[in-house]
Each structure stands twice: as structure tokens, then as C-alpha cells.
Design a protein around this motif. Structure first.
Motif, mmCIF file in Angstrom:
data_model
loop_
_atom_site.group_PDB
_atom_site.id
_atom_site.type_symbol
_atom_site.label_atom_id
_atom_site.label_comp_id
_atom_site.label_asym_id
_atom_site.label_seq_id
_atom_site.Cartn_x
_atom_site.Cartn_y
_atom_site.Cartn_z
ATOM 1 N N VAL A 1 42.532 22.432 64.887
ATOM 2 C CA VAL A 1 43.451 21.292 64.795
ATOM 3 C C VAL A 1 43.007 20.181 65.742
ATOM 4 O O VAL A 1 42.985 18.994 65.374
ATOM 5 C CB VAL A 1 44.890 21.734 65.103
ATOM 6 N N LEU A 2 42.632 20.551 66.960
ATOM 7 C CA LEU A 2 42.159 19.548 67.919
ATOM 8 C C LEU A 2 40.897 18.854 67.414
ATOM 9 O O LEU A 2 40.768 17.626 67.512
ATOM 10 C CB LEU A 2 41.883 20.216 69.272
ATOM 11 N N ALA A 3 39.969 19.635 66.845
ATOM 12 C CA ALA A 3 38.739 19.044 66.314
ATOM 13 C C ALA A 3 39.036 18.105 65.153
ATOM 14 O O ALA A 3 38.430 17.030 65.032
ATOM 15 C CB ALA A 3 37.785 20.158 65.872
ATOM 16 N N TRP B 1 40.452 14.905 66.519
ATOM 17 C CA TRP B 1 39.387 14.126 67.141
ATOM 18 C C TRP B 1 38.498 13.449 66.085
ATOM 19 O O TRP B 1 38.026 12.340 66.283
ATOM 20 C CB TRP B 1 38.549 15.045 68.028
ATOM 21 N N GLU B 2 38.305 14.094 64.969
ATOM 22 C CA GLU B 2 37.451 13.517 63.923
ATOM 23 C C GLU B 2 38.180 12.451 63.109
ATOM 24 O O GLU B 2 37.603 11.403 62.776
ATOM 25 C CB GLU B 2 36.962 14.640 63.000
ATOM 26 N N ILE B 3 39.453 12.682 62.810
ATOM 27 C CA ILE B 3 40.167 11.823 61.865
ATOM 28 C C ILE B 3 40.714 10.564 62.540
ATOM 29 O O ILE B 3 40.616 9.460 61.988
ATOM 30 C CB ILE B 3 41.305 12.619 61.190
ATOM 31 N N PHE B 4 41.276 10.690 63.718
ATOM 32 C CA PHE B 4 41.935 9.552 64.354
ATOM 33 C C PHE B 4 40.994 8.366 64.568
ATOM 34 O O PHE B 4 41.368 7.220 64.272
ATOM 35 C CB PHE B 4 42.583 9.985 65.668
ATOM 36 N N PRO B 5 39.776 8.561 65.098
ATOM 37 C CA PRO B 5 38.885 7.389 65.234
ATOM 38 C C PRO B 5 38.501 6.770 63.898
ATOM 39 O O PRO B 5 38.363 5.545 63.788
ATOM 40 C CB PRO B 5 37.658 7.962 65.952
ATOM 41 N N ARG B 6 38.341 7.604 62.876
ATOM 42 C CA ARG B 6 37.943 7.072 61.563
ATOM 43 C C ARG B 6 39.082 6.306 60.901
ATOM 44 O O ARG B 6 38.834 5.387 60.108
ATOM 45 C CB ARG B 6 37.467 8.203 60.667
ATOM 46 N N LEU B 7 40.320 6.678 61.194
ATOM 47 C CA LEU B 7 41.458 5.954 60.643
ATOM 48 C C LEU B 7 41.837 4.734 61.477
ATOM 49 O O LEU B 7 42.743 3.989 61.103
ATOM 50 C CB LEU B 7 42.669 6.892 60.529
ATOM 51 N N GLY B 8 41.177 4.551 62.590
ATOM 52 C CA GLY B 8 41.486 3.413 63.446
ATOM 53 C C GLY B 8 42.684 3.609 64.340
ATOM 54 O O GLY B 8 43.164 2.657 64.958
ATOM 55 N N LEU B 9 43.186 4.854 64.434
ATOM 56 C CA LEU B 9 44.330 5.115 65.303
ATOM 57 C C LEU B 9 43.940 5.031 66.774
ATOM 58 O O LEU B 9 44.795 4.773 67.634
ATOM 59 C CB LEU B 9 44.926 6.489 64.978
ATOM 60 N N VAL B 10 42.681 5.305 67.071
ATOM 61 C CA VAL B 10 42.132 5.094 68.416
ATOM 62 C C VAL B 10 40.830 4.320 68.255
ATOM 63 O O VAL B 10 40.216 4.322 67.185
ATOM 64 C CB VAL B 10 41.880 6.433 69.154
#
Length: 289
Positions: free
Chosen positions: A53-55, A58-67
Motif C-alpha cells: 500500500v505504501l509503495a 508513493w507511485e500514484i500520488f506523484p503521477r496524479l500531481g497530488l505531490v
């Protein structure tokens, strides 16, 4: 002709009564190790699921622009950078340098702090002599003394090993003293009533009872050896994982920086697991539920 009533009472055969069946034995599982395997498998699955879940986050949030992906790149980019560092040999060299420093300071702390802690915990005159000095230095943070170690011992390997030794000694020393002093008094009285002398009492009762507390301090020191090392390598080092992280930050190689952080975390997990297995090896006398 005689009737049935004429038969003597002593010769009459009583009617047969059925013998009650023996109660069935409680069923015992044929393979008790199945439950242990299932419990272990469930624990492993839970841990793997949490890491997964952590991985994924970490993978999805930057790609969605959340971070901001500039400061937290996707995990896949970090792993790609980590693999490139491995292929180039750079990560292996830095890891080797860090482990040699960490293990040297950690090993020296074990060799020195455990005997000293046993001595302080067992002999009150030694405790009364050293307690003022211990109280003075135990409240001084290791990182606060890092400039002092650098000034006295220089920027080489000696200062780094010395600061790790200093930081690791305190949890081992204090937990060893606590382990000796908190042994059940009934165990000591029982051993003395059986005629055990001071040396045998210490060997057979005090030391085994203090082993779990001592290993708690060793595990804490194992974590400190990694944390303090990284801070020490950020000051005047030319190799090591701390140097790698610091260098990558200054050059804005963010994936390389996170690759170093992941490597440190993995080393910490491995060290902790090795210490847990070692503790079980030396505490085989303890009963487990």
C-alpha cells in the motif's frame, strides 16, 4: 413341580446391565504445526500488504500531481536510480564504507558496555563511584558532541567510529544495569538457599534473567548505529550512505537521494531482524505461548 419362586434368592441371576461407553478422548489436531504456519503466513501477508500500500501511494500520488514529483519522484524512478547505482558499483562502495564504520562502533559498544553494565548493576561500590559520571554524560546527546569528536579526532574514520561507539554504549549500558537490578529477588533468595556462591549465582541466575533486557538495549543501539552514522558521514566524509544522500541533495539528484534512504532503511530492518534472531538463540530457556 417347583416354580420360579422356589429358587433360592442367592442363586437368582440379576439382569445384565449395559456397561457405559468410555468418554471419547478429546480430539487432538494431527498437525499442530499447521496453526503456527498459518499464523506466520498471516503476519507476513499483513506486513507485505502494508508495504505494498505504501509503495502504491508513493507511485500514484506523484503521477496524479497530488505531490510535487520534483521533490518526491515516483517509486519506479527511485528504484531505477537505485539499480543504476548498484550496476555502477557506487552504491555498493558507499554501503561497504558505512557498514564498516557502523559495525566497528557497534561492536566496540557491545564489548565495553555489557561488562561495565554488569559490573555496575551487580556491585554497589562500583555503581556509587560511576553513577555521577554516567548521569552527566547520559543526558548529553551524541550529535551535540559530534563537533567535539571532529575537533579532537579529526575528519577521518576514527571520529566517526568513536561517535557511533559513544551513541551505542548508552542504551546497552543502561539496559544492562536495569536488567541486573530488576531480577526477581525470589529467584536470588532461592538460589542462595540452594547454596550457590556469588559467582555461580551471577552465572546461573542473574545473567540469564537479564538477557532479554540486555538485548533490548542492543537492538536500540543497532538503530542508533545507523542513525548517528548518517549524520556523521554528512560532515567531512568522502564515502558512505550519508555522504551519498548529502551529495545527491546538493546536486539535486533527488532519485539518488531517495535510493540512499531506501538502502539505509533496508539495512536497519536486516540488522534488527538479525538481533531478534540472536536474542531468541540466547533466550531459548524462556517459555513461549
Amino acid at each position: 413341580m417347583s416354580s420360579v419362586t422356589d429358587t433360592p434368592l442367592a442363586l437368582r441371576t440379576p439382569p445384565a446391565t449395559p456397561i457405559p461407553a468410555a468418554p471419547a478422548a478429546p480430539s487432538v489436531p494431527a498437525y499442530p504445526w499447521n496453526r503456527r504456519i498459518l499464523r506466520g503466513t498471516g503476519a507476513v501477508v499483513t506486513r507485505v500488504a502494508a508495504i505494498a500500500v505504501l509503495a502504491a501511494v508513493w507511485e500514484i500520488f506523484p503521477r496524479l500531481g497530488l505531490v510535487d514529483a520534483t521533490f518526491l519522484p515516483p517509486l519506479s524512478e527511485v528504484l531505477a536510480a537505485w539499480w543504476q547505482l548498484v550496476l555502477s558499483g557506487e552504491l555498493i562502495d558507499h554501503t561497504r564504507a558505512s557498514l564498516s564504520r557502523s559495525l566497528a562502533g557497534f561492536g566496540l559498544a557491545i564489548v565495553v558496555a555489557i561488562p561495565l553494565g554488569l559490573l555496575i548493576g551487580w556491585y554497589k561500590p562500583v555503581a556509587n563511584l560511576l553513577n555521577p559520571v554516567l548521569e552527566l554524560f547520559r543526558n548529553t546527546a551524541a550529535l551535540a558532541l559530534l563537533p567535539v569528536f571532529v575537533l579532537i579526532l579529526g575528519l577521518g574514520e576514527t571520529s566517526k567510529v568513536a561517535i557511533i561507539f559513544y551513541a551505542c554504549s548508552w542504551p546497552i549500558l543502561l539496559n544492562t544495569v536495569s536488567g541486573v537490578r530488576t531480577v526477581d529477588p525470589l529467584l536470588i533468595k532461592s538460589a542462595r538457599s540452594l547454596g550457590l556462591g556469588p559467582l555461580r549465582l551471577f552465572q546461573k541466575v542473574i545473567l540469564p534473567a537479564a538477557v532479554p533486557t540486555i538485548f533490548t538495549g542492543i537492538r536500540l543501539a543497532g538503530a542508533y548505529s545507523i542513525l548517528i552514522l548518517i549524520a556523521a558521514e554528512m560532515v567531512g566524509a568522502k564515502a558512505g550512505l550519508g555522504y551519498l544522500i548529502n551529495y545527491a541533495q546538493y546536486n539535486f539528484a533527488v532519485p539518488d537521494m531517495y535510493a540512499g534512504i531506501i538502502t539505509i532503511s533496508a539495512i536497519g530492518l536486516v540488522v534488527n531482524q538479525v538481533l531478534v534472531l540472536t536474542e531468541r538463540r540466547f533466550s531459548t530457556w524462556r517459555t513461549t505461548n
